[in-house]
Design an enzyme around this catalytic site. Sequence first.
Site, mmCIF file in Angstrom:
data_model
loop_
_atom_site.group_PDB
_atom_site.id
_atom_site.type_symbol
_atom_site.label_atom_id
_atom_site.label_comp_id
_atom_site.label_asym_id
_atom_site.label_seq_id
_atom_site.Cartn_x
_atom_site.Cartn_y
_atom_site.Cartn_z
ATOM 1 N N HIS A 26 -2.299 -3.056 -3.667
ATOM 2 C CA HIS A 26 -3.599 -2.903 -3.077
ATOM 3 C C HIS A 26 -4.650 -2.690 -4.303
ATOM 4 C CE1 HIS A 26 -6.495 -0.812 0.358
ATOM 5 N NE2 HIS A 26 -6.745 -2.081 -0.167
ATOM 6 N N GLU B 174 2.379 -0.733 4.354
ATOM 7 C CA GLU B 174 2.434 0.503 4.116
ATOM 8 C C GLU B 174 3.591 1.269 3.683
ATOM 9 O OE1 GLU B 174 -0.697 2.310 3.432
ATOM 10 O OE2 GLU B 174 -2.152 0.969 4.370
ATOM 11 N N ASP C 258 -3.494 2.421 -5.065
ATOM 12 C CA ASP C 258 -1.958 2.431 -4.572
ATOM 13 C C ASP C 258 -1.386 1.110 -4.754
ATOM 14 O OD1 ASP C 258 -3.983 1.674 -2.526
ATOM 15 O OD2 ASP C 258 -2.412 1.219 -0.992
ATOM 16 N N HIS D 219 0.856 -1.284 0.050
ATOM 17 C CA HIS D 219 -0.041 0.093 -0.062
ATOM 18 C C HIS D 219 0.890 1.169 0.036
ATOM 19 C CE1 HIS D 219 -3.554 -2.172 1.751
ATOM 20 N NE2 HIS D 219 -2.655 -2.947 2.240
HETATM 21 ZN ZN ZN Z 1 -4.059 0.577 0.234
#
Ligand code: ZN
Length: 194
Positions: free
Chosen positions: A163, A127, A173, A45
Amino acid sequence: MSANISGGRKLKFDREGVLEQAIQVSSSNCDERPDGESITLVVIHAISLPPGEFGGDAIRRLFTNTLDCTAHPYFETLRELRVSAHFLIARGGEVVQFVPCGKRAWHAGASRYDGRDGCNDFSVGIELEGTEDVAYTDAQYEALTALVGALYERYPIADVVAHSDIAPGRKTDPGPSFDWGRVRAALRRDQTRR
Ligand SMILES: [Zn+2]
């Protein structure tokens, strides 16, 4: 802050999937994975808060339900969100862990991979602090490939996806700024060394 995991140090997870070398920040936005579920997927992400700004503590605050939603107009849109990821890799390559890999973090939302819905059940979410139109940093690629390599060693990971791959039409993303070739090449090198 120094939790840069690049540089060839052997990464170690404990029984619950806590990474020894990561900064630990506990999030309550998680629960148990389904009984007997294996971890077979890594989801990449991107996030920045406010969008396009790097370096603050808003991501950490969002994932721990401590974000002051009056601090920025954009934060108002996040008021009811209860989300997390297992890991965040900041611009300098620092790795923060919010949820042990053994637990289910809330990062993927409505999602589908290989005919299966609900990717949170069987994935680890990472992330990257960033946006879809600004290059991610060298330090982030180094930390990411080290982390994903360690996940491959620890769990029966079958694939690494964006993602946007598992929630097309809803999520974009980590976006075109993410260099998949670089990550795949590093992982291949890693595998030949093993
Ligand atoms: Zn995401």
